[in-house]
Scaffold this motif. Sequence first.
Motif, PDB file in Angstrom:
ATOM      1  N   GLN A 253       9.301   6.187   3.588  1.00  0.00           N
ATOM      2  CA  GLN A 253       9.176   6.227   5.041  1.00  0.00           C
ATOM      3  C   GLN A 253       8.115   7.237   5.482  1.00  0.00           C
ATOM      4  O   GLN A 253       7.333   6.984   6.407  1.00  0.00           O
ATOM      5  N   LYS A 256       4.836   5.732   4.891  1.00  0.00           N
ATOM      6  CA  LYS A 256       4.540   4.726   5.912  1.00  0.00           C
ATOM      7  C   LYS A 256       4.093   5.385   7.209  1.00  0.00           C
ATOM      8  O   LYS A 256       3.162   4.931   7.895  1.00  0.00           O
ATOM      9  N   SER A 260       0.231   4.915   8.774  1.00  0.00           N
ATOM     10  CA  SER A 260       0.061   4.179  10.034  1.00  0.00           C
ATOM     11  C   SER A 260      -1.097   4.747  10.863  1.00  0.00           C
ATOM     12  O   SER A 260      -1.664   4.046  11.705  1.00  0.00           O
ATOM     13  N   GLU A 268      -1.031   1.552   4.267  1.00  0.00           N
ATOM     14  CA  GLU A 268       0.199   1.212   4.989  1.00  0.00           C
ATOM     15  C   GLU A 268       0.862  -0.004   4.341  1.00  0.00           C
ATOM     16  O   GLU A 268       2.090  -0.063   4.203  1.00  0.00           O
ATOM     17  N   SER A 271       2.700   1.243   1.261  1.00  0.00           N
ATOM     18  CA  SER A 271       3.966   1.944   1.528  1.00  0.00           C
ATOM     19  C   SER A 271       5.042   0.955   1.991  1.00  0.00           C
ATOM     20  O   SER A 271       6.226   1.084   1.618  1.00  0.00           O
ATOM     21  N   ILE A 272       4.664  -0.040   2.809  1.00  0.00           N
ATOM     22  CA  ILE A 272       5.629  -1.052   3.243  1.00  0.00           C
ATOM     23  C   ILE A 272       6.118  -1.878   2.060  1.00  0.00           C
ATOM     24  O   ILE A 272       7.304  -2.216   1.962  1.00  0.00           O
ATOM     25  N   GLN A 295       4.329  -6.387   7.510  1.00  0.00           N
ATOM     26  CA  GLN A 295       3.263  -6.368   6.495  1.00  0.00           C
ATOM     27  C   GLN A 295       2.251  -7.485   6.736  1.00  0.00           C
ATOM     28  O   GLN A 295       1.042  -7.280   6.632  1.00  0.00           O
TER      29      GLN A 295
END
Length: 533
Positions: A253, A256, A260, A268, A271-272, A295
């Motif tokens: 998290q 992410k 961002s 990003e 990480s997602i 995503q």
Amino acid sequence: MKKYFCYILLLCYGLIFANPQDNILLQKGWNALVKDQENEAFSYFWQAFEKAKKENNTEDKAESLLYLGICSFGASSEKGLRYATQSLSEYKKLSSSHPELAKNGRSRCLQLISTIYSRQKKYTEAIALSKNVVADLEGTNDKEGTLGLAYTSLGTLYEIQKQNDSSAYFFKHAVAEFERAKNIAYLPNAYIKMGDLAKKKNGKNISYNYYTKALQLSNTSENKQAQVSCLVALGKWELAFNNDEAQAEIHFQKAKQISSGLSDKVFEIKSIQALIELKKKQKKYLEVSQLQDAQIKIKDHYYSLEREQIAKNLEVQFEVAEKDRKLELISKEKEVSRLTNSLLFSLVMLLVIVFSFWYFFLKRINKRDKQLLKTKEELFAVLEEQKKLKEQQFENDIEHKESQLSAITLQMLQKNELLEEIKSIIHKKEDTTEKQLSKVINSHFTKDNNWNDFDKYFESVNKNFYNKLKQKYPDISSNDLKICALIKLNLSIKEMASILNISPDSVKTARYRLRKKLQLTTEDNLTEFILSV
């Protein structure tokens, strides 16, 4: 595929970290690039290239093309490759004047091309290029980090090909090179790679130490892209060794949240993706679906941004080129106008000079021709006069020599007639005294003193007469030549007999033998033949 994306991002980050020191436009472009302002960076790099091209500065031209390649290859591999190869050609021109600069520039270009080949999945070509860079820079004091990047590139490429030993070898060398140069910009990604290798071998503590060390350096240097990579790696480590899903989610998290704010949405997406794998493991499919939707949106936006970035780059390139073209056109128009005026003035002056020169030249030529004609006429008159005088003199000489020749001939004739008469008178008496007198007279007949004078005058009138006969008829005798000379004078047989002091029959015999030597037939006339010689 994930590894491939990480690899591309790592090298892109590493390559653009070669901060230019001298060129102001390149510095501005660099500053814009590190702030993710790629359009502005491209504009500065392109202006630097145009400026270098106008100034014919090969070093700045090569550097500008390299940065254009670095700035472009993320959006378009083809453009990046084109700029890289052009930069390589420019660095090659510096080989003789700046060999060290050319060598380092060549290595940076090759490493950029290797990165682009990797993106195009041309792994064999990429490995060959990175090895070339290592061969050039290994053992040198590389301050730009190109050698470490080449090691990292080779480690990642061998990792893709599942050659773990080779991969580990090059990653270790990359870490050692970056630590030697104290290059904290490159070290986080290198530590992450070493941690991944240790994790594969179940090295819990070793891999954790590498990940935490990488995170500390990322935080110190405020390298947000590296922070995202470190947090994702730590989250996966928690799942692999501690099965701590809560702590792993905290790391994902946080990654992410940081990613961002980055313009490069690949981090990003990364990480997602880590969160999606975690939620699948937890069987929270609703969250998985939400994350997948997010995503997909990011990917769509990312790819549209890529296309927009390409369009903007082309637009910036076109605008800069158009401005330069207009300025160049204005400059050319002024230059053409100036050159036209100068040319017209020069042409008028040239025509005036040419016509003036031509007038005076013709005038001088005309005067010279008149003088020359007059001189020729006078010379011709003199030559004619000389010719007439020579001809008259020649005729006089001929007449004189002929008269002398005739006189000598007549003298010889009269002398021999006189001697012949004396001889006949003496023959009528029988005493001894008379015999002696006859002997003296006979001896006088054999002398050829008069013949010497005769030959002299005969040859002066009839040039090379004797030589012609001797050359054509080598067997001819001196007596034969005398016969020929008397025939040439057109004397009768009786006159020839008197001069030669022989009988007319002997003359006939001599003429007969002469005809044979001259190879004349019965139809040929001897006198005509001799006169024609």
